[in-house]
Design a protein around this motif. Structure first.
Motif, mmCIF file in Angstrom:
data_model
loop_
_atom_site.group_PDB
_atom_site.id
_atom_site.type_symbol
_atom_site.label_atom_id
_atom_site.label_comp_id
_atom_site.label_asym_id
_atom_site.label_seq_id
_atom_site.Cartn_x
_atom_site.Cartn_y
_atom_site.Cartn_z
ATOM 1 N N ILE A 106 22.623 129.668 30.567
ATOM 2 C CA ILE A 106 21.237 130.146 30.588
ATOM 3 C C ILE A 106 20.678 130.111 32.009
ATOM 4 O O ILE A 106 19.940 131.003 32.429
ATOM 5 N N LEU A 107 21.071 129.105 32.777
ATOM 6 C CA LEU A 107 20.577 128.961 34.151
ATOM 7 C C LEU A 107 21.291 129.890 35.122
ATOM 8 O O LEU A 107 20.757 130.212 36.180
ATOM 9 N N HIS A 180 16.142 123.346 24.205
ATOM 10 C CA HIS A 180 16.671 123.982 22.989
ATOM 11 C C HIS A 180 17.693 125.073 23.328
ATOM 12 O O HIS A 180 17.585 126.205 22.843
ATOM 13 N N ALA A 181 18.677 124.738 24.119
ATOM 14 C CA ALA A 181 19.670 125.734 24.545
ATOM 15 C C ALA A 181 20.311 126.435 23.349
ATOM 16 O O ALA A 181 20.818 125.784 22.436
ATOM 17 N N LYS A 185 13.879 128.124 20.001
ATOM 18 C CA LYS A 185 12.812 127.751 20.935
ATOM 19 C C LYS A 185 13.302 127.684 22.379
ATOM 20 O O LYS A 185 12.634 127.114 23.241
ATOM 21 N N GLU A 186 14.438 128.291 22.645
ATOM 22 C CA GLU A 186 15.045 128.198 23.980
ATOM 23 C C GLU A 186 14.098 128.658 25.087
ATOM 24 O O GLU A 186 13.443 129.685 24.976
ATOM 25 N N PHE A 204 15.012 117.225 23.881
ATOM 26 C CA PHE A 204 15.656 118.507 23.591
ATOM 27 C C PHE A 204 15.941 119.275 24.880
ATOM 28 O O PHE A 204 16.245 120.458 24.837
ATOM 29 N N SER A 205 15.828 118.576 26.007
ATOM 30 C CA SER A 205 16.062 119.195 27.308
ATOM 31 C C SER A 205 17.392 118.747 27.888
ATOM 32 O O SER A 205 17.871 117.647 27.610
#
Length: 229
Positions: A106-107, A180-181, A185-186, A204-205
């Motif tokens: 995602i990053l 939330h990866a 809720k990502e 959740f991080s």
């Protein structure tokens, strides 16, 4: 979730897991027997799974992400190993997509070189041991992925990590935070080493702190592998 993991859940007669994780896959659970427990009851639920498997049932113990990375695979294997050799059920560890791998995608590409994964939860590991691991990883210029970075009870540890890292890295070192990866809720935030603890961080991080070569471009976090581009 990998297709192989989904198939294992569908094939199992009994599904065992942390209540929150069972809720995440409730669409896969109609007509399944489930055994759920709360936080801090890991031994109880894994023992229940082993007991059911020893009766001949096909049991799936689920974990968030990958069962072999901060999951239940190790505990299940330890409990099975305590049973008489002739009665030990067969255990298959089925890989999933780890939170660190999901968050990295995602990053951008923050894990393209050597990295360390450290949990800040001190429930099973003394804080002094965790802090030493952070110090060694930072001194070694590893990219660092932080699991369990902050909770309602643990609020100061992530600040200590920041202080340790600033002794070895520039204040503008990129830091990525993913919540939330791969879930509904990502969301993700790109920040810097001097400012990242001002962002929202919870259980959740997942936090990824870049090394001395990590940079950001076009909204992505990149750690060069060393190719001459």
């Amino acid at each position: 979730m990998t297709p192989r993991a989904r198939q294992a859940i569908e094939d199992a007669e009994i599904i065992v897991g942390y209540d929150t994780y069972l809720d995440l896959i409730k669409a896969l659970l109609p007509a399944k027997t489930t055994i759920g427990t709360g936080m801090m009851q890991e031994i109880d639920r894994c023992q229940a799974a082993v007991d059911k498997a020893m009766t001949g049932k096909q049991v799936a113990v689920i974990s968030s992400g990958d069962p072999g990375i901060y999951g239940m695979a190790g505990l299940v294997l330890e409990l099975v190993g305590k049973q008489p050799a002739a009665r030990q059920p067969e255990v298959e560890v089925i890989p999933g997509i780890s939170a660190v791998g999901a968050a990295a995608s995602i990053l951008g590409a923050p894990l393209m070189h050597d990295f360390a994964v450290i949990s800040l939860s001190d429930l099973l590991t003394p804080w002094e041991v965790i802090k030493k691991r952070v110090e060694m990883a930072v001194a070694g210029d590893f990219v660092i992925a932080i699991y369990n970075p902050k909770s309602t009870r643990r609020t100061s540890q992530i600040e200590t990590v920041r202080e340790i890292a600033l002794k070895h890295r520039q204040a503008d070192t990129p830091v990525g935070i993913v919540h939330h990866a791969t879930r509904t809720k990502e969301d993700m935030t790109l920040s810097t080493l001097d400012n990242f603890t001002k962002e929202h961080i919870d259980m959740f991080s997942l936090v990824i702190i870049g090394n001395s070569q990590t940079y950001t471009a076009n909204g992505k976090m990149i750690t060069p592998r060393g190719y001459h581009v």
